[in-house]
Design an enzyme around this catalytic site. Structure first.
Site, PDB file in Angstrom:
ATOM      1  N   PHE A 132       8.457  -6.067  10.502  1.00 55.41           N
ATOM      2  CA  PHE A 132       8.901  -6.500   9.171  1.00 55.41           C
ATOM      3  C   PHE A 132       9.951  -5.518   8.654  1.00 55.41           C
ATOM      4  CE2 PHE A 132       8.917  -6.737   4.571  1.00 55.41           C
ATOM      5  CZ  PHE A 132       9.018  -8.109   4.369  1.00 55.41           C
ATOM      6  N   ASP A 217      12.228   2.656  10.886  1.00 55.28           N
ATOM      7  CA  ASP A 217      11.998   2.111   9.542  1.00 55.28           C
ATOM      8  C   ASP A 217      10.708   2.726   8.993  1.00 55.28           C
ATOM      9  OD1 ASP A 217      11.190   0.612   7.342  1.00 55.28           O
ATOM     10  OD2 ASP A 217      11.727  -1.323   8.215  1.00 55.28           O
ATOM     11  N   LYS A 246       9.846   2.219  -0.638  1.00 57.21           N
ATOM     12  CA  LYS A 246       8.483   2.174  -1.178  1.00 57.21           C
ATOM     13  C   LYS A 246       7.988   3.449  -1.870  1.00 57.21           C
ATOM     14  CE  LYS A 246       6.639  -1.904   1.010  1.00 57.21           C
ATOM     15  NZ  LYS A 246       7.185  -2.458   2.239  1.00 57.21           N
TER      16      LYS A 246
HETATM   17  C1  LIG Z   1       8.272  -3.372   2.570  1.00 58.79           C
HETATM   18  C2  LIG Z   1       9.056  -3.103   3.805  1.00 58.79           C
HETATM   19  C3  LIG Z   1      10.422  -3.379   3.882  1.00 58.79           C
HETATM   20  C4  LIG Z   1      11.173  -4.076   2.764  1.00 58.79           C
HETATM   21  O1  LIG Z   1      11.226  -3.308   1.625  1.00 58.79           O
HETATM   22  P1  LIG Z   1      11.674  -3.992   0.224  1.00 58.79           P
HETATM   23  O2  LIG Z   1      11.735  -2.826  -0.722  1.00 58.79           O
HETATM   24  O3  LIG Z   1      10.630  -4.994  -0.111  1.00 58.79           O
HETATM   25  O4  LIG Z   1      12.985  -4.613   0.473  1.00 58.79           O
HETATM   26  C5  LIG Z   1      11.111  -3.013   5.023  1.00 58.79           C
HETATM   27  N1  LIG Z   1      10.473  -2.425   6.052  1.00 58.79           N
HETATM   28  C6  LIG Z   1       9.154  -2.148   6.019  1.00 58.79           C
HETATM   29  C7  LIG Z   1       8.526  -1.462   7.183  1.00 58.79           C
HETATM   30  C8  LIG Z   1       8.398  -2.491   4.914  1.00 58.79           C
HETATM   31  O5  LIG Z   1       7.087  -2.258   4.892  1.00 58.79           O
END
Ligand SMILES: *Cc1c(COP(=O)(O)O)cnc(C)c1O
Length: 391
Positions: A132, A217, A246
């Protein structure tokens, strides 16, 4: 307004993009939150791994209030002290050389892919199945889950997918047009999936061998969540580019791209930008949040409480046949069931604990890093009661 009023207005005026729980929250403190009807909950979700320093942390609140009195925003056409101070702090805690500040995780990943293309002059990024990376069109393309791509075609090009945990599969996909690999150190949204121990190290070596970029990520795993400032530390890797968001702002929206100097310098003036990214308010909040994590040793608490939490969940696994697996690091823990878990989440909330269900069958626990043992004990008792009923 009470919960019912709020739900009714949401139904009428807000686009229905979220499968929400029937709860309207109004305030929080530490690892506790309250709904608009005054009911108290232990927050084992932390706004999706965002409120790492807990709700209403005095240091973060002060930083935001003080900055709000000075200036909320000025364009990136100008310099601000808040932005450069945060950038320096981020580089120091991560051992990167440069940072680009933006507003969200998806935006950070978008920027990372642009940077990788610009630096390598190549188009394709290899991503993982079940990953994701966010909800923008390109990050939906990067995300390795079909359900996010349905009905919004055409999906942007430039992303290939291989099974998570399989280095050989990545090697097979690398060709002359591969810019790099983008991978989560632990797949959060995908169900708190932990890769084989040497996976990231071997993947990094492969990327070095093939002269492509290794991008991690850390949007969900960063800022103490896994018991280390970054999850990459657990696996002994330092990526060419790391994306963050986050937990970075302690609840204030902010994201970023971290890169080594040589790569970062592929961006020249005008190549990338954002109106709001790195504005003084967001930067003041993020600085205060990172300092709170360090001063209060919240990474250590995440490690300690996470181990306790996970061990106790393992004991529940012995008791209930519907529990397939318990996994994770620090305070990012997944409990995989052999049934869908949406109903369990609602029942647990009724009893005053907020948890989350991801990937249909995985209960995700991601409380603020300052959660205390007795709050975990209450959570475990509630979970035990609910599992007993559904088993
Ligand atoms: C939540 C998340 C995203 C997206 O972040 P947003 O601030 O919602 O755009 C991207 N990568 C990972 C691993 C995530 O958990």
């Amino acid at each position: 307004m009470n919960t019912e009023d709020i739900i009714a207005l949401e139904k009428k005026y807000v686009m229905h993009t979220y499968g929400r729980q029937p709860l309207a929250l109004s305030k929080g403190n530490g690892a506790l939150v309250w709904d608009v009807d005054g009911k108290k909950y232990i927050d084992c979700f932390a706004g999706l791994a965002v409120n790492n320093v807990g709700h209403a942390h005095p240091k973060v609140v002060d930083a935001i209030c003080n900055q709000a009195k000075k200036m909320l925003h000025c364009s990136n056409i100008y310099y601000t002290e808040e932005q450069v101070v945060l950038a320096k702090l981020l580089c120091e805690i991560s051992s990167y050389d440069k940072v680009f500040l933006c507003n969200s995780g998806a935006e950070a990943n978008e920027g990372a892919v642009k940077l990788a293309r610009k630096y390598t002059k190549k188009g394709n990024v290899i991503c993982m199945d079940n990953s994701f990376h966010g909800r923008t069109l390109a990050m939906v393309a990067a995300t390795g889950q079909h359900k996010y791509k349905k009905g919004i075609e055409p999906i942007p090009q430039g992303f290939k997918h291989t099974p998570y945990g399989d280095v050989d599969a990545v090697a097979e996909k690398i060709d002359d047009n591969t810019a790099g690999v983008l991978v989560e150190p632990i797949q959060g949204e995908g169900g708190v999936v932990v890769p084989p121990k040497n996976y990231l190290k071997e993947l990094k070596e492969l990327c070095e061998d093939k002269d492509i970029l290794f991008m991690v990520d850390e949007v969900q795993t960063g800022f103490g969540r896994t018991g280390n400032m970054f999850a990459s530390e657990i696996f002994g890797v330092n990526a060419d580019i790391t994306t963050i968001a986050k937990g970075l702002g302690g609840g204030f929206p902010i994201g970023g791209i971290l890169a080594r100097e040589e790569i970062a310098d592929a961006f020249e003036a005008g190549d990338h930008g954002t109106t709001f990214g790195g504005n003084p308010l967001a930067c003041a909040a993020a600085k205060a949040s990172i300092e709170a994590i360090m001063e209060e040793n919240l990474t250590d608490n995440a490690k300690k409480q996470g181990k306790y939490f996970k061990d106790k969940l393992m004991q529940l696994k012995k008791k209930y046949g519907i529990i397939e697996d318990v996994r994770g690091y620090g305070l990012l823990i997944g409990m995989e069931l052999n049934i869908k878990c949406g109903d369990i989440v609602n029942k647990v909330a009724d009893k005053g604990v907020l948890i989350n269900c991801t990937a249909d069958k995985v209960l995700r626990f991601a409380p603020p890093l300052l959660i205390e043992k007795d709050q975990i004990d209450v959570t475990l008792d509630v979970l035990d009661e609910v599992l007993e009923k559904v088993s």
